[in-house]
Design a protein around this motif. Structure first.
Motif, short mmCIF file in Angstrom:
data_model
loop_
_atom_site.label_atom_id
_atom_site.label_comp_id
_atom_site.label_asym_id
_atom_site.label_seq_id
_atom_site.Cartn_x
_atom_site.Cartn_y
_atom_site.Cartn_z
N ILE A 101 1.79 21.14 -11.30
CA ILE A 101 0.73 22.16 -11.38
C ILE A 101 -0.50 21.74 -10.58
O ILE A 101 -1.14 22.55 -9.91
CB ILE A 101 0.31 22.39 -12.86
CG1 ILE A 101 1.50 22.89 -13.69
CG2 ILE A 101 -0.85 23.37 -12.95
CD1 ILE A 101 1.89 24.31 -13.40
N LEU A 102 -0.83 20.45 -10.66
CA LEU A 102 -2.03 19.97 -9.95
C LEU A 102 -1.91 20.22 -8.44
O LEU A 102 -2.85 20.71 -7.81
CB LEU A 102 -2.25 18.49 -10.26
CG LEU A 102 -3.52 17.87 -9.67
CD1 LEU A 102 -4.78 18.58 -10.16
CD2 LEU A 102 -3.59 16.38 -10.04
N ALA A 103 -0.74 19.90 -7.87
CA ALA A 103 -0.53 20.13 -6.43
C ALA A 103 -0.66 21.61 -6.11
O ALA A 103 -1.30 22.01 -5.13
CB ALA A 103 0.84 19.61 -6.02
N ARG A 104 -0.07 22.43 -6.95
CA ARG A 104 -0.10 23.88 -6.74
C ARG A 104 -1.54 24.41 -6.73
O ARG A 104 -1.92 25.19 -5.86
CB ARG A 104 0.69 24.58 -7.85
CG ARG A 104 0.62 26.07 -7.79
CD ARG A 104 1.85 26.66 -8.38
NE ARG A 104 3.03 26.24 -7.67
CZ ARG A 104 3.66 26.98 -6.75
NH1 ARG A 104 3.21 28.16 -6.41
NH2 ARG A 104 4.75 26.53 -6.16
N VAL A 105 -2.31 23.96 -7.72
CA VAL A 105 -3.69 24.46 -7.82
C VAL A 105 -4.51 23.98 -6.62
O VAL A 105 -5.30 24.74 -6.05
CB VAL A 105 -4.33 24.05 -9.16
CG1 VAL A 105 -5.77 24.53 -9.23
CG2 VAL A 105 -3.53 24.60 -10.33
N ILE A 106 -4.32 22.73 -6.22
CA ILE A 106 -5.05 22.21 -5.06
C ILE A 106 -4.73 23.04 -3.81
O ILE A 106 -5.64 23.42 -3.06
CB ILE A 106 -4.73 20.71 -4.84
CG1 ILE A 106 -5.37 19.86 -5.95
CG2 ILE A 106 -5.19 20.24 -3.46
CD1 ILE A 106 -4.90 18.42 -6.00
N LEU A 107 -3.46 23.37 -3.60
CA LEU A 107 -3.08 24.17 -2.42
C LEU A 107 -3.66 25.58 -2.50
O LEU A 107 -4.13 26.13 -1.50
CB LEU A 107 -1.55 24.21 -2.27
CG LEU A 107 -0.91 22.88 -1.87
CD1 LEU A 107 0.61 22.97 -1.97
CD2 LEU A 107 -1.33 22.45 -0.46
N HIS A 108 -3.63 26.16 -3.69
CA HIS A 108 -4.19 27.50 -3.89
C HIS A 108 -5.70 27.50 -3.60
O HIS A 108 -6.21 28.38 -2.89
CB HIS A 108 -3.91 27.95 -5.34
CG HIS A 108 -4.51 29.26 -5.73
ND1 HIS A 108 -3.74 30.35 -6.12
CD2 HIS A 108 -5.80 29.67 -5.80
CE1 HIS A 108 -4.55 31.36 -6.41
NE2 HIS A 108 -5.80 30.98 -6.24
N GLU A 109 -6.40 26.49 -4.13
CA GLU A 109 -7.86 26.43 -3.93
C GLU A 109 -8.20 26.11 -2.48
O GLU A 109 -9.16 26.65 -1.93
CB GLU A 109 -8.50 25.42 -4.88
CG GLU A 109 -8.32 25.72 -6.36
CD GLU A 109 -8.62 27.15 -6.75
OE1 GLU A 109 -9.60 27.72 -6.22
OE2 GLU A 109 -7.87 27.71 -7.57
N TYR A 110 -7.41 25.24 -1.88
CA TYR A 110 -7.65 24.91 -0.47
C TYR A 110 -7.54 26.18 0.38
O TYR A 110 -8.34 26.42 1.29
CB TYR A 110 -6.68 23.83 0.02
CG TYR A 110 -7.01 23.39 1.42
CD1 TYR A 110 -7.95 22.38 1.65
CD2 TYR A 110 -6.45 24.03 2.52
CE1 TYR A 110 -8.30 22.02 2.93
CE2 TYR A 110 -6.79 23.67 3.82
CZ TYR A 110 -7.72 22.66 4.02
OH TYR A 110 -8.08 22.31 5.29
N ASP A 111 -6.55 27.01 0.07
CA ASP A 111 -6.39 28.28 0.77
C ASP A 111 -7.68 29.11 0.72
O ASP A 111 -8.06 29.74 1.72
CB ASP A 111 -5.27 29.11 0.14
CG ASP A 111 -3.89 28.83 0.77
OD1 ASP A 111 -3.82 28.08 1.75
OD2 ASP A 111 -2.89 29.38 0.25
N HIS A 112 -8.34 29.11 -0.44
CA HIS A 112 -9.59 29.89 -0.56
C HIS A 112 -10.62 29.44 0.48
O HIS A 112 -11.40 30.26 0.97
CB HIS A 112 -10.20 29.73 -1.95
CG HIS A 112 -9.63 30.66 -2.99
ND1 HIS A 112 -9.73 32.02 -2.91
CD2 HIS A 112 -8.96 30.40 -4.15
CE1 HIS A 112 -9.15 32.57 -3.98
NE2 HIS A 112 -8.68 31.61 -4.74
N LEU A 113 -10.65 28.15 0.79
CA LEU A 113 -11.62 27.64 1.77
C LEU A 113 -11.32 28.16 3.17
O LEU A 113 -12.18 28.17 4.05
CB LEU A 113 -11.64 26.11 1.77
CG LEU A 113 -11.89 25.43 0.42
CD1 LEU A 113 -11.95 23.92 0.60
CD2 LEU A 113 -13.17 25.95 -0.23
#
Ligand code: NI
Length: 165
Positions: free
Chosen positions: A122-134
């Motif tokens: 989950i941590l990797a998934r959330v990091i990738l999702h949030e990075y996308d927002h940037l």
């Protein structure tokens, strides 16, 4: 703190690097963590509150809240995994998204210290999702065109009178 939603064009812009990790940034990061908890989310990125800087916060179950400033995804696994995602900026919408299973990220924390982290699940998934927002990317962009269109049609039906801001 207001969380911007899908129709706001700021969500489609690329965020700028944070120049100084100072009290102002720490205050914003703290408020973002509060907003994350209030919204029962697991991640929140600067652009989602109209703060167009490369900063996001993540808090997944069983972990502490984490602040990522000027992050770089330095490696991703070739192995991918499909998992259901949502986004505080697209309330009520959930869909399966395929992403790398694990990654390595480099960033600075709110104290101004650089760190490197390996993440999976989950941590990797959330990091990738949030990075996308940037980068101005939303999770619905990672769906098939037909799936995305069906989601957008449903959202528009729910909010027929919404105006462009
Ligand atoms: Ni999101």
């Amino acid at each position: 703190m207001t969380i911007l939603t899908l129709e706001n064009t700021l969500l489609r812009q690329k965020a700028e690097p944070v120049k100084n990790i100072d009290d102002a940034i720490r205050t914003i990061a703290g408020k973002m963590i509060n907003a994350l908890h209030a919204g029962k989310g697991v991640g929140l990125a600067g652009p989602q509150i109209g703060f167009m800087k490369r900063l996001f916060v993540v808090h997944v179950e069983g972990d502490v809240p984490r602040v990522f400033i000027n992050p770089s995804i330095t490696a991703t696994s070739t192995e991918t995994v499909k998992y259901e995602e949502g986004c505080l900026s697209i309330p009520g919408v959930w869909a399966d998204v395929i992403r790398a299973r694990s990654l390595q990220v480099q960033a600075w924390n709110e104290k101004g210290r650089p760190f490197t982290m390996d993440a999976d699940g989950i941590l990797a998934r959330v990091i990738l999702h949030e990075y996308d927002h940037l980068e101005g990317v939303l999770f619905i962009d990672r769906l098939s065109v037909s799936k995305r269109n069906s989601i957008l049609a449903k959202i528009n039906k729910q909010a027929p009178l919404r105006q462009e801001k």
